[in-house]
Design an enzyme around this catalytic site. Structure first.
Site, PDB file in Angstrom:
ATOM      1  N   GLN A 221       0.821  -1.206   0.000  1.00  0.00           N
ATOM      2  CA  GLN A 221       0.000   0.000   0.000  1.00  0.00           C
ATOM      3  C   GLN A 221       0.859   1.261   0.000  1.00  0.00           C
ATOM      4  OE1 GLN A 221      -3.049  -2.260   3.002  1.00  0.00           O
ATOM      5  NE2 GLN A 221      -3.352  -0.058   2.919  1.00  0.00           N
ATOM      6  N   ARG A 368      -8.950  -1.691   8.070  1.00  0.00           N
ATOM      7  CA  ARG A 368      -9.887  -0.673   7.610  1.00  0.00           C
ATOM      8  C   ARG A 368     -10.271   0.280   8.734  1.00  0.00           C
ATOM      9  NH1 ARG A 368     -14.287  -1.760   2.854  1.00  0.00           N
ATOM     10  NH2 ARG A 368     -14.305   0.395   2.171  1.00  0.00           N
ATOM     11  N   CYS A 369      -9.257   0.857   9.316  1.00  0.00           N
ATOM     12  CA  CYS A 369      -9.458   1.734  10.463  1.00  0.00           C
ATOM     13  C   CYS A 369      -8.272   2.656  10.533  1.00  0.00           C
ATOM     14  CB  CYS A 369      -9.520   0.883  11.709  1.00  0.00           C
ATOM     15  SG  CYS A 369      -8.989   1.725  13.190  1.00  0.00           S
ATOM     16  N   GLU A 738     -12.889   4.288   5.323  1.00  0.00           N
ATOM     17  CA  GLU A 738     -12.979   3.428   6.503  1.00  0.00           C
ATOM     18  C   GLU A 738     -14.161   3.746   7.399  1.00  0.00           C
ATOM     19  OE1 GLU A 738      -9.123   4.954   7.205  1.00  0.00           O
ATOM     20  OE2 GLU A 738      -8.292   2.962   7.454  1.00  0.00           O
TER      21      GLU A 738
HETATM   22  N1  MCN Z   1     -13.994   9.603  -2.451  1.00  0.00           N
HETATM   23  C1  MCN Z   1     -14.874  10.484  -3.050  1.00  0.00           C
HETATM   24  N2  MCN Z   1     -15.305  11.592  -2.360  1.00  0.00           N
HETATM   25  C2  MCN Z   1     -14.908  11.818  -1.075  1.00  0.00           C
HETATM   26  C3  MCN Z   1     -14.042  10.904  -0.448  1.00  0.00           C
HETATM   27  C4  MCN Z   1     -13.586   9.799  -1.174  1.00  0.00           C
HETATM   28  O1  MCN Z   1     -15.270  10.259  -4.194  1.00  0.00           O
HETATM   29  N3  MCN Z   1     -15.313  12.898  -0.405  1.00  0.00           N
HETATM   30  C5  MCN Z   1     -13.462   8.451  -3.191  1.00  0.00           C
HETATM   31  C6  MCN Z   1     -11.941   8.583  -3.357  1.00  0.00           C
HETATM   32  O2  MCN Z   1     -11.545   9.441  -4.343  1.00  0.00           O
HETATM   33  C7  MCN Z   1     -11.514   7.147  -3.522  1.00  0.00           C
HETATM   34  C8  MCN Z   1     -12.456   6.435  -2.554  1.00  0.00           C
HETATM   35  O3  MCN Z   1     -13.617   7.262  -2.438  1.00  0.00           O
HETATM   36  O4  MCN Z   1     -11.695   6.730  -4.840  1.00  0.00           O
HETATM   37  C9  MCN Z   1     -11.838   6.239  -1.149  1.00  0.00           C
HETATM   38  O5  MCN Z   1     -11.205   7.427  -0.814  1.00  0.00           O
HETATM   39  P1  MCN Z   1     -10.526   7.815   0.590  1.00  0.00           P
HETATM   40  O6  MCN Z   1     -11.550   7.932   1.620  1.00  0.00           O
HETATM   41  O7  MCN Z   1      -9.639   8.973   0.331  1.00  0.00           O
HETATM   42  O8  MCN Z   1      -9.648   6.538   0.999  1.00  0.00           O
HETATM   43  P2  MCN Z   1      -8.340   5.999   0.280  1.00  0.00           P
HETATM   44  O9  MCN Z   1      -8.486   6.134  -1.162  1.00  0.00           O
HETATM   45  O10 MCN Z   1      -7.143   6.513   0.947  1.00  0.00           O
HETATM   46  O11 MCN Z   1      -8.498   4.454   0.580  1.00  0.00           O
HETATM   47  C10 MCN Z   1      -8.058   3.902   1.793  1.00  0.00           C
HETATM   48  C11 MCN Z   1      -9.196   3.225   2.528  1.00  0.00           C
HETATM   49  C12 MCN Z   1      -8.616   2.331   3.531  1.00  0.00           C
HETATM   50  S1  MCN Z   1      -7.497   2.956   4.603  1.00  0.00           S
HETATM   51  C13 MCN Z   1      -8.927   1.009   3.570  1.00  0.00           C
HETATM   52  S2  MCN Z   1      -8.286   0.064   4.807  1.00  0.00           S
HETATM   53  C14 MCN Z   1      -9.748   0.431   2.549  1.00  0.00           C
HETATM   54  C15 MCN Z   1     -10.648   1.410   1.912  1.00  0.00           C
HETATM   55  O12 MCN Z   1     -10.004   2.526   1.592  1.00  0.00           O
HETATM   56  N4  MCN Z   1      -9.225  -0.532   1.786  1.00  0.00           N
HETATM   57  C16 MCN Z   1      -9.882  -0.887   0.633  1.00  0.00           C
HETATM   58  N5  MCN Z   1     -11.463   0.912   0.959  1.00  0.00           N
HETATM   59  C17 MCN Z   1     -11.053  -0.164   0.218  1.00  0.00           C
HETATM   60  N6  MCN Z   1     -11.734  -0.538  -0.894  1.00  0.00           N
HETATM   61  C18 MCN Z   1     -11.266  -1.555  -1.639  1.00  0.00           C
HETATM   62  N7  MCN Z   1     -11.957  -1.898  -2.735  1.00  0.00           N
HETATM   63  N8  MCN Z   1     -10.129  -2.233  -1.318  1.00  0.00           N
HETATM   64  C19 MCN Z   1      -9.425  -1.924  -0.215  1.00  0.00           C
HETATM   65  O13 MCN Z   1      -8.311  -2.568   0.085  1.00  0.00           O
HETATM   66 CU1  CUM Z   2      -6.623   1.565   8.363  1.00  0.00          CU
HETATM   67  S1  CUM Z   2      -6.528  -0.017   7.280  1.00  0.00           S
HETATM   68 MO1  CUM Z   2      -6.399   1.207   5.821  1.00  0.00          MO
HETATM   69  O1  CUM Z   2      -5.444   2.302   6.728  1.00  0.00           O
HETATM   70  O2  CUM Z   2      -5.234   0.651   4.842  1.00  0.00           O
END
Ligand code: MCN
Ligand code: CUM
Length: 784
Positions: A221, A368-369, A738
């Site tokens: 990641q 996922r936290c 998350e």
């Molecule tokens: N998004 C959006 N509008 C927002 C916020 C987010 O459209 N206001 C969209 C983002 O652009 C992105 C998605 O939603 O395409 C998730 O965005 P974000 O909240 O920024 O999280 P990350 O992209 O950093 O993803 C990490 C988060 C984590 S930490 C875990 S754990 C997890 C999760 O995402 N692991 C996943 N969702 C997952 N989903 C899939 N399919 N696989 C994982 O391993």
């Molecule tokens: Cu908190 S599990 Mo995610 O941070 O990849």
């Protein structure tokens, strides 16, 4: 932020179909195990049957006699190269392969390198390892006793206590407790769980002896951070290391740490000059990779008789297993657990956490936290319900009474966080209306009169995501910012490269939408790339829902830098002064003269063919974004359960989730994140838990015992939203990936306890397995 973009642009707020899906749906994804290189060798790993033992002998001769087996690597071989131990992200160190002792069951003991995957698998059975078993320590409370077996004699401190950490004001908290009318107290255990993503971990390490370059295709990641750490540990110059994260089949936090297999595969490739592939099988992934949670929490909440909450005191024992290999920001050994005051205005709070070693695989990785937020949210949401039960108040009323009011933001919490924005009452009201809370309470009373068990549970959680401001957040000293580099080509198509790394979150789509919105170019002409450290700008990776808050912000800022330059070119094309132009409807137009305008496509062409003499050719920009604060998404979840008195089974009848992640890029992707997140929140509430017997044998080594939810157990999630933009994010977004996993478990827990509360039940620990619930029903004489 405009959400009215035309659908030809596909910017903010559009349900653009995922760009990555055509390849996934056709089976054309490119995962690590799809990588095949000429002359590639295969690695498999010998693992320990004991949780704690001295290794007295390793005899590899029978394995080496198998045709196709090229080498058996042991800890002694690695020790000679100074690589028997590696640093963890938490400033601990971890065995790559043991020299003389194993410290958990399924620990890596030796690796076989062979010409075929199946030969390697056959050979590991022929590696003869002699063990002299030692008494293991499995219970973290026993591990803290003076005469407990020592898990880590290599450490300076000769105890199993790793660290003590606290936050908040102890004296102020004690004072608030003294003045309160009522104190409720509850012990909670949040069991060990495992992410169990569809794709296990693995890599293909390929050392090119001519170029002196190590390329590693890897399920990680955080590719850049891995490159830097690899360089520091091995001494290979960083420009001679290339980490490529291809498509990843789910990360969920489990692909942040570095596992021994990655390192051994790299060493094997360096030594043989051949590419070496290592892919875990399902049971190895389940038994040996880092685990989440495992928090033994003791919480006290002080309040007045009218339900006004005053202070919170929490002590926690954190079972980190044999190595502290959690992937937290360096200054936060207990992650962001101190967000535990949640959505409530408290006068004071004090949290203390002690980390402890036991003879188990590493714990403390996030599932996922955003670093221990799930544990924090579970605690405060259970405590609010415990208080409501004690005071015989409705849990919705207690929440409404104690919410931080919308006008109080930015709000400084009792443990020191500054919440950026929020409107908690609005979200709860929306959820209550959607589910008909009043109607449900009536129905519950009627059912109770007939002896039926129905419960309603609320969770009004606050998340903390987007690490981070670099002044507070770093990983091994590397500051937590993130990045984007954008190049606009002459014909108006775009490549954007980002420092974060999708594992299924749809970044190729949403990040293209950010660029589309900012530049007014259609989303289908924008390619987003990530995961190759030779081409992507440096970033800290995807976890803790940080991609949108950090790299998403960088993407908008980089695009705005391009727009600043484009303004000068537009002025040249329109023969106007740049200051007389305005960006309107995705075009630059002369103020007040809509007829005189030029769009980004023409500007891009001019940037290479007809640019003004005082402007450089080309149209590109890069931004490294250091967020001023975290973002604080939140939600109000309400769950209705029915409990079967004949089987103890908990059935989720309805689950309404109102989420708020500020402005949304792609509502379809956000819905998908919430649906998946709710299912992963339901899993530990109803099914998942990892336990060990007193000898340290894991009791859920396969999916026969470790129960993942399927479509059968998963209810039809009902989602809705409120929108409270983040005031400090360039387009008002907060992370969301998350939220649902964090918010769902206490809603289910509160519903289950609510269903049983009239029997005198005040708390039940997750998971609510049928046999656990049935025992409670029997105890209270209501089992059928
Ligand atoms: N998004 C959006 N509008 C927002 C916020 C987010 O459209 N206001 C969209 C983002 O652009 C992105 C998605 O939603 O395409 C998730 O965005 P974000 O909240 O920024 O999280 P990350 O992209 O950093 O993803 C990490 C988060 C984590 S930490 C875990 S754990 C997890 C999760 O995402 N692991 C996943 N969702 C997952 N989903 C899939 N399919 N696989 C994982 O391993
Ligand atoms: Cu908190 S599990 Mo995610 O941070 O990849």
């Amino acid at each position: 932020m405009s959400t009215t973009g035309t659908s030809t642009i596909g910017g903010m707020g559009h349900r653009v179909k995922r760009k990555e899906d055509p390849r996934f749906l056709r089976g054309k994804g490119n995962y690590v195990d799809d990588i095949k290189l000429p002359g590639m060798l295969y690695m498999d790993i010998v693992r320990s049957p004991y949780a704690h033992a001295n290794i007295t002998k390793i005899d590899a001769s029978k394995a080496l006699a198998i045709p196709g087996v090229l080498a058996v690597v042991t800890g002694k071989d690695l020790d000679a190269a100074g690589l028997a131990w590696m640093p963890t992200l938490m400033s601990d160190k971890q065995m790559v392969l043991p020299v003389d002792r194993v410290v958990y069951q399924a620990q890596e003991v030796a690796a076989v390198i062979a010409t075929e995957r199946y030969i390697a698998a056959d050979a590991i059975a022929q590696v003869e390892v002699e063990y002299d078993p030692l008494p293991p320590v499995i219970d973290p409370f026993k591990a803290m006793e003076a005469d407990a077996p020592l898990v880590r004699p290599d450490r300076e401190q000769k105890t199993n206590h790793i660290w003590h950490w606290e936050a908040g004001d102890a004296a102020k908290t004690d004072e608030a407790f003294r003045q309160a009318d009522v104190v409720v107290k509850q012990d909670l255990y949040i069991p060990r769980i495992h992410v169990a993503s569809i794709e296990t971990c693995g890599c293909v390490a390929s050392f090119d002896r001519v170029a002196g370059k190590l390329t590693v295709y890897m399920t990680t990641q955080a590719p850049h951070a891995i490159r830097t750490v690899f360089s520091l540990v091995t001494g290979i110059p960083e420009h001679k290391i290339r980490i490529i994260s291809p498509d990843i089949g789910g990360g969920f936090g489990g692909k942040v740490p570095v596992y021994p297999g990655y390192v051994v595969a790299c060493v094997a490739s360096l030594q043989t000059g051949h590419p070496v592939k290592w892919i875990e099988d399902r049971s190895e992934n389940l038994q040996a990779d880092s685990f989440a949670r495992d928090y033994h929490i003791s919480a006290e909440l002080a309040a007045n008789n009218d339900g006004t909450m005053k202070a919170l005191r929490v002590k926690t024992l954190a079972d980190h297993g044999a190595f502290d290999a959690a992937a937290n920001p360096s200054k936060f050994p207990a992650g962001l657990f101190s967000v535990i005051t949640g959505s409530y205005g408290l006068e004071a709070a004090h949290v203390a956490v002690d980390g402890v070693y036991t003879n188990k695989p590493s714990g403390g990785v996030a599932y996922r936290c955003s670093f221990r937020v799930t544990e924090a949210v579970h605690t405060i949401e259970r405590m609010v319900d415990t208080l409501a039960q004690q005071l015989k108040m409705d849990p919705a009323d207690v929440r409404m009474k104690n919410f931080i009011p919308p006008e109080a933001f930015p709000y400084k919490s009792a443990t020191g966080w500054e919440y950026d924005s929020g409107n908690y009452p609005a979200a709860l009201r929306k959820a209550m209306e959607k589910i008909d809370y009043a109607g449900l309470r009536k129905e519950q009373a009627e059912k109770r009169a007939k002896g039926e068990l129905m419960g309603i549970g609320i969770s009004t959680f606050t998340e903390i995501v987007g690490a981070g401001p670099s002044h507070t957040f770093d990983i091994l000293g590397i500051k937590m910012f993130d990045s984007c580099e954008i190049r606009v080509h002459p014909t108006g198509s775009v490549i954007a490269r980002i420092g974060v790394q999708s594992q299924g979150q749809g970044h190729e789509t949403t990040f293209a939408q950010i660029v589309a919105e900012e530049l007014g170019l259609p989303v289908e002409n924008i390619t987003v790339e990530h995961g190759d450290t030779d081409t992507a700008p440096y970033g800290l990776g995807t976890y803790a829902s940080r991609s949108t808050p950090t790299a998403g912000a960088a993407t908008a800022v980089a695009a705005r830098k391009i727009r600043d330059k484009a303004r000068k070119i537009a002025a040249h094309l329109l023969e106007a002064n740049p200051d007389d132009l305005e960006w309107q409807d995705y075009k630059f137009q002369v103020k007040g003269t809509p007829g005189r305008s030029v769009g980004m496509k023409e500007i891009a062409f001019a940037a290479y063919t007809n640019f003004p003499s005082d402007v450089e050719a080309g149209l590109e920009a890069v931004d490294y974004y250091d967020p001023p604060n975290m973002t604080f998404p939140f939600g109000a979840y309400i769950c209705v359960v029915d409990i079967d008195r004949g089987t103890g089974q908990v059935k989720i009848r309805r689950f309404v989730a109102v989420d708020d992640c500020g402005n949304i890029i792609n509502p379809m992707i956000v819905d998908g994140q919430i649906h998946g997140g709710l299912t992963m929140g339901m899993a530990p509430a109803l099914l998942e838990a990892i336990t060990y017997d007193e000898n340290g044998n894991m009791q859920q080594g396969t999916f026969m015992e470790y129960l993942l939810p399927t479509a059968m157990e998963t209810p039809a999630w009902e989602t809705d939203k409120t929108v409270t933009p983040s005031p400090h994010h360039p387009f008002g977004a907060k992370g969301v990936g998350e939220s649902a996993t964090v918010g769902a478990p206490p809603a289910i827990a509160n519903a289950v306890v609510d269903a049983l509360s009239h029997l005198g039940v005040t708390h039940v620990d997750i998971p609510f397995t049928p046999w656990k619930i049935y025992a409670i029903l029997e105890e209270h004489g209501v089992a059928e």
